[in-house]
Enzyme design. Structure first.
Site, PDB file in Angstrom:
ATOM      1  CE1 TYR A 119      -3.924   1.935  -0.113  1.00 45.40           C
ATOM      2  CE2 TYR A 119      -3.560   2.516   2.177  1.00 45.40           C
ATOM      3  CZ  TYR A 119      -4.260   2.669   1.008  1.00 45.40           C
ATOM      4  OH  TYR A 119      -5.318   3.542   0.937  1.00 45.40           O
ATOM      5  CE  LYS A 191      -8.632   3.025   0.574  1.00 47.20           C
ATOM      6  NZ  LYS A 191      -7.611   4.010   0.966  1.00 47.20           N
TER       7      LYS A 191
END
Length: 625
Positions: A119, A191
């Protein structure tokens, strides 16, 4: 102390009949190489002898049968051998295309270490280099010049009941690095990975989407390898029509899907959210997620500092998407707790941006999201309002929040001025990445003589001050949005209204070590938010709060949700939730005939499906596990 994690292997047969149940064997209609090419069914060297015989795998695998833990050990060694974080990110992408369970299990076992690689910030680097690192498409690509095909494009991703969650981005404001055009598909993918990791959303029941509207990134426009539309971004009616056609087509094809808007540009993010919130269950993490997690940290700090909502004074330094999102959640919470109107609650929040304090006289220069927080000019006649120190001196805030991306803007003078007026200054430098933070926690403790309560936007080590160690809470949205999404999906809520978000925020705050402690002195040293490593159990608590509130407000459409009262009722609802959370564990495979198989059993579910060419990338070939 956070609650002990629930035994993830403990499933409850009383809920095994649910469509999203993760108990028992998994049906499979594939065999041989086709099975090995289906990431979410592939077990690689972990297929049992019985499965190798049943699914004709003997000649396709080495003879030694290994456990998932042994595969994780080998995969981690390969991961560590990569020369830098971007190479590690690329390696993980290849593994995900090969073996879904192994990919998620590896991350779960090394979550703290790998989170920044899969991420932010490393995913931002991967997105910036999307067209140069491209090997295999993942997700749904829609473009503004081909709007008539949107329904047809979405139809190919499954039947109406196959998709629970859609994450969509237009790529304009990606992870602090700005306009990345079609590379925005990777933020939708990332996500969804967080949703699965942190809340057990089934990876086969999600859909990442990018809305390619062109790009204003000059480097991409001049890059001959760029894969998106090589033209300036569409604006106005054409853009709005594109977004609207996507939302309507998504709702038509996948009526139960919860839609998560991600990294839309500043002019559009809130406008789009406000348009569709009254119509569908939707969410924007940049606006609402940041607000919820920050509000949860404020709730915990208020508990420690013994501050009531009706007395609270907050200065927000930085009033863009994140800043106004925090202000909105805070305003809603004050209004709910005190019975004040939202307008009255907003008077307890002072928003500051580049020109200084937001004033009504500057209305024409303000974004719509900023207008409700503009102060009456008469309040500030003869007072300086264009620098933070002067504003802090006048307001005497209990809470100072930074979302400005202006490094070191919380100066010693500002913090010392704040500390003159309140016993426990609550200070949140939230700007990301670390180099942009408004202040270093070590300095904050020095300047306040250890009295401050701190949460940050990036991870920081504990602060040692006068022989005591203080944990620094990270306002990580990943502790918040996955649980909200899980609750919305399992309840099939019609809408995601402010009361549901407030309920979610209270559930998160209740898990904070500072609120869990029974020792009155201990909260000084423990964190204002729970750690991300406990996030799956946190998500259960948040989902339960969202589900209960949705049912209370008659928004829940799912039937037969167990909503008993008291500890027994809470435990049963949490069991019901856990049973429907996907785990990174191999389930036994049982053969089913193709004509009786569902999309999962036929290898046609999710984004890693048989609909696309089933070929391995070079990296995957080097990383066979």
């Amino acid at each position: 102390m956070a609650s002990e994690p629930h035994n993830k292997n403990e499933k409850h047969s009383k809920f095994g009949h649910l469509p999203l149940s993760t108990s028992g064997p998994q049906g499979c209609a594939l065999s041989g190489a086709a099975l090995l090419r289906t990431p979410y069914l592939n077990k690689g060297s972990a297929f049992t002898p019985e499965e190798r015989k049943e699914f004709k795998l003997h000649s396709l695998l080495p003879p030694n049968v290994q456990t998932l833990d042994e595969q994780v050990k080998r995969a981690y060694e390969q991961y560590c051998s990569r020369q830098d974080d971007l190479a590690k990110n690329t390696f993980m992408t290849s593994m995900k295309e090969q073996n879904t369970v192994l990919y998620f299990k590896l991350i779960q076992d090394h979550l703290k270490e790998m989170f920044s690689v899969i991420y932010t910030p490393t995913e931002g680097e991967a997105i910036a280099n999307y067209s140069r690192l491209f090997r295999r498409p993942e997700g749904c690509f829609l473009n503004v010049d081909d709007q008539d095909r949107i329904e047809d494009n979405l139809d190919q991703w499954g039947a109406p009941e196959d998709v629970d969650l859609i994450v969509v981005s237009d790529g304009e404001q990606i992870l602090g690095i700005g306009d990345q055009g079609v590379g925005g598909i990777l933020i939708s993918v990332a996500k969804l990975v967080i949703y699965t990791l942190c809340a057990g959303i089934h990876p086969t029941r999600t859909l990442p989407v990018v809305l390619d509207c062109g790009t204003n990134n000059k480097e991409l426009l001049e890059d001959e390898l760029y894969l998106g539309l090589r033209k300036p971004r569409a604006r106005g009616e054409k853009y709005d029509s594109f977004v609207d056609k996507f939302v309507k087509a998504a709702r038509k094809r996948y009526p139960n899907a919860y839609i998560h808007f991600e990294d839309f540009g500043l002019p559009n993010a809130r406008r789009i959210l406000e348009k569709y919130t009254p119509e569908i269950a939707c969410f924007n993490d940049d606006v609402q997620g940041t607000g919820c997690v920050t509000l949860a940290a404020i709730m915990a700090a208020m508990h420690v500092a013994d501050i009531k909502y009706e007395d609270l004074r907050v200065v927000l330094f930085g009033s863009g998407t994140a800043g106004t999102g925090i202000a909105d959640q805070l305003k809603d919470a004050i209004a709910v707790d005190t019975d004040k109107s939202k307008e009255e609650a907003g008077q307890q929040i002072w928003c500051v941006d580049k020109p200084g304090l937001l004033l009504k006289s500057k209305k024409d220069d303000l974004m719509p999201a900023q207008v409700p927080y503009a102060r009456d000019d008469k309040e500030w006649e003869g007072k300086q309002h264009d620098d933070l120190l002067s504003i802090v001196r006048e307001v005497k805030p209990h809470v100072l929040i930074g979302t400005s991306t202006k490094p070191d803007s919380f100066t010693k003078e500002v913090i010392e001025e704040m500390a003159k007026h309140v016993d426990r200054p609550i200070i949140f430098p939230l700007s990301n990445p670390t180099k942009l933070h408004e202040a270093n926690p070590n300095d904050l403790f020095e300047w306040t003589k250890g009295r401050c309560l701190v949460a940050t936007g990036s991870p920081f080590p504990p602060v040692e001050y006068e022989g005591e160690k203080y944990e620094i809470a990270e306002c990580n949205n990943s502790t918040t949005f996955p649980g909200i999404g899980l609750g919305a999906i399992l309840s099939r809520t019609k809408l995601l209204t402010p009361p549901l978000l407030v309920a979610a925020t209270k559930a998160l705050a209740a898990q904070a070590p500072a609120l869990q402690s029974s020792n009155k002195d201990t909260p000084r040293a423990v964190a204002l938010l729970p750690d991300v490593t406990d996030v799956r159990e946190i998500s259960v608590k948040i989902a339960a709060a969202v589900i209960r509130k949705a049912a209370e407000l008659d928004l829940a459409q799912e039937k037969n949700i167990p909503l008993g009262e008291g500890e027994k009722g809470d435990a049963e609802l949490e069991e019901w939730i856990r049973e429907q959370m996907w785990d990174a564990e191999y389930r036994p495979l049982k053969r089913v005939e193709p004509q009786r198989a569902d999309a999962v059993a036929k290898g046609e579910a999710g984004t890693g499906t048989a609909r696309r060419p089933a070929s391995f990338s070079t990296e995957t070939a080097h990383a066979r596990l």
